[in-house]
Structures are given as structure tokens and as C-alpha cells.
Scaffold this motif. Structure first.
Motif, PDB file in Angstrom:
ATOM      1  N   GLY A  74       0.871  -1.185  -0.026  1.00 41.43           N
ATOM      2  CA  GLY A  74      -0.036   0.034  -0.117  1.00 41.43           C
ATOM      3  C   GLY A  74       0.803   1.327   0.098  1.00 41.43           C
ATOM      4  N   GLY A  75       0.457   2.305  -0.706  1.00 40.96           N
ATOM      5  CA  GLY A  75       1.110   3.421  -0.889  1.00 40.96           C
ATOM      6  C   GLY A  75       0.703   4.501   0.108  1.00 40.96           C
ATOM      7  N   SER A  76       1.621   5.558   0.344  1.00 40.45           N
ATOM      8  CA  SER A  76       1.222   6.513   1.088  1.00 40.45           C
ATOM      9  C   SER A  76       0.999   6.420   2.600  1.00 40.45           C
ATOM     10  N   GLU A  77       1.420   5.240   3.046  1.00 40.23           N
ATOM     11  CA  GLU A  77       1.302   4.998   4.513  1.00 40.23           C
ATOM     12  C   GLU A  77       1.749   5.955   5.672  1.00 40.23           C
ATOM     13  N   GLU A  78       2.901   6.268   4.919  1.00 39.36           N
ATOM     14  CA  GLU A  78       3.261   7.720   5.928  1.00 39.36           C
ATOM     15  C   GLU A  78       2.406   8.890   6.137  1.00 39.36           C
ATOM     16  N   LYS A  79       1.430   8.874   5.144  1.00 36.25           N
ATOM     17  CA  LYS A  79       0.365   9.926   5.364  1.00 36.25           C
ATOM     18  C   LYS A  79      -0.814   9.491   5.929  1.00 36.25           C
ATOM     19  N   ARG A  80      -0.826   8.553   6.284  1.00 27.31           N
ATOM     20  CA  ARG A  80      -2.170   7.874   6.776  1.00 27.31           C
ATOM     21  C   ARG A  80      -2.415   8.493   8.141  1.00 27.31           C
ATOM     22  N   GLY A  81      -3.493   8.994   8.541  1.00 27.65           N
ATOM     23  CA  GLY A  81      -3.981   9.668   9.645  1.00 27.65           C
ATOM     24  C   GLY A  81      -4.493  11.117   8.967  1.00 27.65           C
ATOM     25  N   SER A 262      -0.724  -1.027  16.473  1.00 21.21           N
ATOM     26  CA  SER A 262       0.637  -0.680  17.330  1.00 21.21           C
ATOM     27  C   SER A 262       0.916   0.676  17.231  1.00 21.21           C
ATOM     28  N   PRO A 263       1.120   1.292  18.193  1.00 22.21           N
ATOM     29  CA  PRO A 263       1.395   2.923  18.084  1.00 22.21           C
ATOM     30  C   PRO A 263       2.808   3.166  17.593  1.00 22.21           C
ATOM     31  N   ILE A 264       3.591   2.062  17.822  1.00 22.73           N
ATOM     32  CA  ILE A 264       5.202   2.189  17.379  1.00 22.73           C
ATOM     33  C   ILE A 264       4.939   2.123  15.718  1.00 22.73           C
ATOM     34  N   GLN A 265       4.122   1.456  15.082  1.00 25.87           N
ATOM     35  CA  GLN A 265       4.121   1.450  13.723  1.00 25.87           C
ATOM     36  C   GLN A 265       3.453   2.768  13.313  1.00 25.87           C
ATOM     37  N   ALA A 266       2.419   3.194  14.101  1.00 24.26           N
ATOM     38  CA  ALA A 266       1.829   4.652  13.773  1.00 24.26           C
ATOM     39  C   ALA A 266       2.885   5.629  13.532  1.00 24.26           C
ATOM     40  N   PHE A 267       3.714   5.729  14.390  1.00 23.82           N
ATOM     41  CA  PHE A 267       4.499   6.990  14.618  1.00 23.82           C
ATOM     42  C   PHE A 267       6.016   6.740  13.572  1.00 23.82           C
ATOM     43  N   LEU A 287      17.122  21.439  12.425  1.00 17.60           N
ATOM     44  CA  LEU A 287      16.344  22.204  13.502  1.00 17.60           C
ATOM     45  C   LEU A 287      15.026  22.454  13.004  1.00 17.60           C
ATOM     46  N   VAL A 288      14.833  22.478  11.770  1.00 18.80           N
ATOM     47  CA  VAL A 288      13.378  22.725  11.357  1.00 18.80           C
ATOM     48  C   VAL A 288      12.693  21.638  11.799  1.00 18.80           C
ATOM     49  N   MET A 289      13.238  20.424  11.402  1.00 13.56           N
ATOM     50  CA  MET A 289      12.430  19.116  11.918  1.00 13.56           C
ATOM     51  C   MET A 289      12.059  19.127  13.337  1.00 13.56           C
ATOM     52  N   LEU A 290      13.094  19.474  14.067  1.00 15.84           N
ATOM     53  CA  LEU A 290      12.999  19.561  15.605  1.00 15.84           C
ATOM     54  C   LEU A 290      11.749  20.492  15.842  1.00 15.84           C
ATOM     55  N   MET A 291      11.642  21.700  15.204  1.00 14.60           N
ATOM     56  CA  MET A 291      10.751  22.529  15.686  1.00 14.60           C
ATOM     57  C   MET A 291       9.312  22.170  15.140  1.00 14.60           C
ATOM     58  N   VAL A 292       8.947  21.287  14.156  1.00 16.82           N
ATOM     59  CA  VAL A 292       7.865  20.816  13.687  1.00 16.82           C
ATOM     60  C   VAL A 292       7.342  19.405  14.455  1.00 16.82           C
ATOM     61  N   TRP A 293       7.982  19.043  15.519  1.00 24.81           N
ATOM     62  CA  TRP A 293       7.597  17.727  16.020  1.00 24.81           C
ATOM     63  C   TRP A 293       6.206  17.652  16.426  1.00 24.81           C
ATOM     64  N   PRO A 294       5.469  18.918  17.033  1.00 25.07           N
ATOM     65  CA  PRO A 294       3.980  18.551  17.370  1.00 25.07           C
ATOM     66  C   PRO A 294       3.408  18.164  16.214  1.00 25.07           C
ATOM     67  N   ALA A 295       3.657  18.526  14.934  1.00 25.53           N
ATOM     68  CA  ALA A 295       2.882  18.027  13.859  1.00 25.53           C
ATOM     69  C   ALA A 295       3.195  16.342  13.796  1.00 25.53           C
ATOM     70  N   PHE A 296       4.174  16.093  13.887  1.00 19.50           N
ATOM     71  CA  PHE A 296       4.418  14.631  13.737  1.00 19.50           C
ATOM     72  C   PHE A 296       3.681  13.750  14.907  1.00 19.50           C
ATOM     73  N   VAL A 297       3.465  14.470  16.129  1.00 17.67           N
ATOM     74  CA  VAL A 297       2.699  13.981  17.125  1.00 17.67           C
ATOM     75  C   VAL A 297       1.105  13.754  16.697  1.00 17.67           C
ATOM     76  N   ILE A 298       0.757  14.952  16.220  1.00 19.24           N
ATOM     77  CA  ILE A 298      -0.681  15.029  15.796  1.00 19.24           C
ATOM     78  C   ILE A 298      -0.910  13.809  14.649  1.00 19.24           C
ATOM     79  N   ILE A 299      -0.043  13.760  13.676  1.00 19.84           N
ATOM     80  CA  ILE A 299      -0.419  12.986  12.538  1.00 19.84           C
ATOM     81  C   ILE A 299      -0.204  11.455  13.154  1.00 19.84           C
ATOM     82  N   GLY A 300       1.000  11.181  13.784  1.00 22.62           N
ATOM     83  CA  GLY A 300       1.114   9.777  14.344  1.00 22.62           C
ATOM     84  C   GLY A 300      -0.015   9.588  15.362  1.00 22.62           C
ATOM     85  N   THR A 301      -0.756  10.163  16.187  1.00 23.20           N
ATOM     86  CA  THR A 301      -1.725  10.030  16.985  1.00 23.20           C
ATOM     87  C   THR A 301      -3.051   9.683  16.053  1.00 23.20           C
ATOM     88  N   ALA A 302      -3.369  10.494  15.018  1.00 23.65           N
ATOM     89  CA  ALA A 302      -4.563  10.150  14.312  1.00 23.65           C
ATOM     90  C   ALA A 302      -4.393   8.809  13.234  1.00 23.65           C
TER      91      ALA A 302
END
Length: 378
Positions: A74-81, A262-267, A287-302
Motif C-alpha cells: 500500500g502506498g502513502s502509508e506515511e500519510k495515513r492519519g 501498534s502505536p510504534i508502527q503509527a509513529f 533544526l526545522v524538523m525539531l521545531m515541527v515535532w508537534p505536527a508529527f505527534v498529531i499525525i502519528g496519533t491520528a
């Protein structure tokens, strides 16, 4: 997210009116590229010769034994959420507000006679009709997109059965359904070293062309995780090839993944294919990647919520028992396995996948441009 598979299936089963509308806005060059495939190229892209000396799978692999191997596809698994976030973020607050206002007004009308009036009853009916209309249009037009992540199969699966020499695809009906193909009809995108620079962030693609399967449409499966270069895709294909051709003893035993949500797979899915790029990037990008970490948390949770709201895919009995002593071999998928309406649409779009005979003509070298003569002022 099953968006790529859903889009390909929609292309294969597109109605005549929808196809004409799409062709009117498509440039002539795009039309030629869509059907620009020659017979010689297909022969080169379907072979089972070794392509790597280091067979390796990056997973996820859910089952691995002497008979079969199950892998995630399956494609776009990293965009799931993203669809889950938009669906729950939009429908959740709206549904809460609608329920609260509507049923509170109905409760007041039913329990307080002094409040009862033509206006209050009309308001309650108005709110009921508004909510009903919103959910009607959502069910008719929006739910098809929600089903790409919610209330569907938790993963798309591909099963490689060594004993029957078959490949099985497990997908929802909206993405083409369950299909079976002979192993020797499988094409791969992980064959050529020159594709290395173009393969960063890509997944290994398996392709079944109509000229090999007898179907009027092309099938495709995107395997495993995103690659960080063509070498990883070739290693993945070599892992699959050796397993099917030689057996599980010919490849390193992979680490099995769970099919539980699994939440590990999600994040971790959000960082597929970024390892090599992240290591070679500048300190500013890190540095930019570290600054946008809340976005990764939100998408990973979704993403994790999406997995929780889906169910584990289950193979049909004939595929589960395939390869066991005395059990029948599943029949390869044919056109008659689809409903009559789908058969008509598949045949109507069969020209999309027709091969051009012979070999692609060589491009004529461009003539060098002659520089304009400079005017010499006297």
C-alpha cells in the motif's frame, strides 16, 4: 491510506462520461505518456534473474514460513492519519454541537409546556433537517474517502505462496478486492541500478500487466516501507525472488511484525525513507524538523486512531489452506470474477494498457544551436 490503490482502481473502472471529461482537460503529451509502453520494455521489466547480492526485507512482514509469506503493501502509508484527522476533527465537534442543540430543544418542548410554541417546534425540525442533510451528503460523497482509513481493512496485504507459486492481493472491494496471480507474471520496479537516484522515498512496486494475466486492466502493489535508494528496492525484490524461487533458507529470517494496532508502527511510518536524507541534510533542516515535532505527534496519533478503527484483514479459506496437502489451488483471478457492471467498465478502459509493438524508437539527437552572429559596430 489506500489512496493510490483506490485511484488506480477508479481509473480502471472509470465510466465513459468521466473518462471523456478527464480527456478534455488532459494535455496531448500526457495522453501519449499514459499509453507509451512497448512490448520490448515489458519483456525487460519481467524477469527473475538475480539483481542483488544482499537480499533483505525492511518489512513489515506478518507471516513467514515454508509455505507462504505475508507482507504489508500500500502506498502513502506515511500519510495515513490525515483523512482520519479531517474526518474526526470536522464531524466530531459538529456532531456534538448538533446533538446538544437539537435534542436540548426537543427535551425543552417535551418537558416544559410554557416553552412549547410553533417557533420552538419549527426550530427543532429545522435543526433535525440540517443535521440529516449534512450526514446524507457525507454518506453519499464523503464516506468513500473516509473508508480509505477508517472502518476498513487495517492493512493491504500481499501473500507469496511458494507451494502454489502464486501471489495474492488482499484489498477492500473499493480498491479492487482480493486477487490472485501466477508468480511468473509478476513484474518489479526494483531491477535497474540507474534508477537509484529516482528511488528515494519510493516503495518497491509489483506490476501485473494484462498481456500476462489475461485481464483487461493492470494491477499494482506497492510493497513495504519507503526506500532510501534503488539499492534498497533491489534488495527487497531479491529477498522476495529468492524466497519464491529457492525457499526461506535462501534469505535472512525477517523479524515479524504484529497486525495489532501498534502505536510504534503509527509513529515510525512518518519517518520511512528519511534516514539517509536526514543524515546528509544541513543543520538548518534538522533544526526545522525539531521545531515541527508537534505536527508529527498529531499525525502519528491520528494514524494510530485510524488503525484502532479498522479491523484485521482475513484471507478467504481457499487462500488460507492453499499449499497444504490435499487442499485445492486457488484459481487465478479472471474477468468473470467481477460483477457484470465492473466487467463492462474494465473492458471499456482496456485500451489504456495496450502495448505498442516492437521496440521504442531511438530519440534523434538535437542539433546544436548556432549562436547568433554578433553585430560589430564600426
Amino acid at each position: 491510506m489506500f489512496l493510490i490503490e483506490w485511484g488506480l482502481w477508479k481509473t480502471c473502472t472509470e465510466s465513459e462520461a468521466a473518462r471523456k471529461a478527464a480527456d478534455t482537460v488532459m494535455a496531448p503529451t500526457d495522453k501519449s505518456v499514459a499509453i507509451d509502453l512497448y512490448e520490448s520494455e515489458l519483456r525487460e521489466d519481467v524477469h527473475f534473474r538475480p539483481v542483488s547480492n544482499t537480499p533483505r526485507s525492511r518489512g513489515p512482514i506478518f507471516a513467514f514460513n515454508e509455505t507462504y509469506m505475508d507482507m504489508r503493501c500500500g502506498g502513502s502509508e506515511e500519510k495515513r492519519g490525515l483523512i482520519t484527522l479531517m474526518t474526526l476533527g470536522g464531524l466530531g465537534p459538529m456532531t456534538y454541537a448538533w446533538f446538544r442543540v437539537t435534542f436540548f430543544s426537543i427535551y425543552i418542548n417535551a418537558t416544559q409546556a410554557d416553552f412549547l410554541s410553533v417557533f420552538s417546534v419549527s426550530f427543532s425540525l429545522y435543526m433535525l433537517s440540517i443535521g440529516g442533510a449534512v450526514y446524507y451528503f457525507y454518506a453519499k460523497y464523503g464516506f468513500r474517502f473516509t473508508r480509505l482509513e477508517i472502518l476498513t481493512s487495517r492493512h493491504l496485504l500481499v501473500r507469496f505462496n511458494r507451494k502454489t507459486q502464486q501471489v495474492h492481493l488482499h484489498r477492500p472491494t473499493s480498491c479492487g478486492g482480493i486477487a490472485t496471480f501466477p508468480w511468473r507474471t509478476t513484474g518489479s520496479t526494483g531491477l535497474y541500478p540507474e534508477d537509484d537516484s529516482l528511488s528515494v522515498g519510493m516503495r518497491l512496486g509489483l506490476i501485473w500487466h494484462p498481456s500476462h494475466t489475461g485481464l483487461p486492466h493492470m494491477e499494482m502493489a506497492l510493497i513495504g516501507k519507503q526506500g532510501q535508494g534503488g539499492s534498497e528496492l533491489r534488495d527487497e525484490w531479491e529477498f522476495i525472488r529468492r524466497y519464491m524461487e529457492e525457499g526461506p533458507h535462501a534469505v535472512p529470517r525477517p523479524r515479524l511484525s504484529t497486525q495489532l494496532p501498534s502505536p510504534i508502527q503509527a509513529f515510525s511510518a512518518q519517518f520511512e525513507g528519511l534516514g539517509r536524507f536526514f543524515r546528509n541534510s544541513s543543520w538548518l533542516f534538522k533544526l526545522v524538523m525539531l521545531m515541527v515535532w508537534p505536527a508529527f505527534v498529531i499525525i502519528g496519533t491520528a494514524h494510530w486512531i485510524s488503525l484502532l478503527l479498522c479491523w484485521r484483514p482475513r484471507w478467504p479459506k481457499v487462500i488460507r489452506e492453499a499449499g497444504l496437502p490435499g487442499k485445492p489451488v486457488p484459481s487465478p483471478t479472471t474477468l468473470s470474477d467481477y460483477p457484470p457492471e465492473i466487467q463492462e467498465r474494465l473492458l471499456a478502459n482496456a485500451d489504456r494498457w495496450q502495448l505498442k509493438p516492437g521496440k521504442r524508437p531511438e530519440k534523434k539527437p538535437r542539433k546544436p544551436r548556432t549562436p547568433r552572429a554578433r553585430k560589430i559596430s564600426t
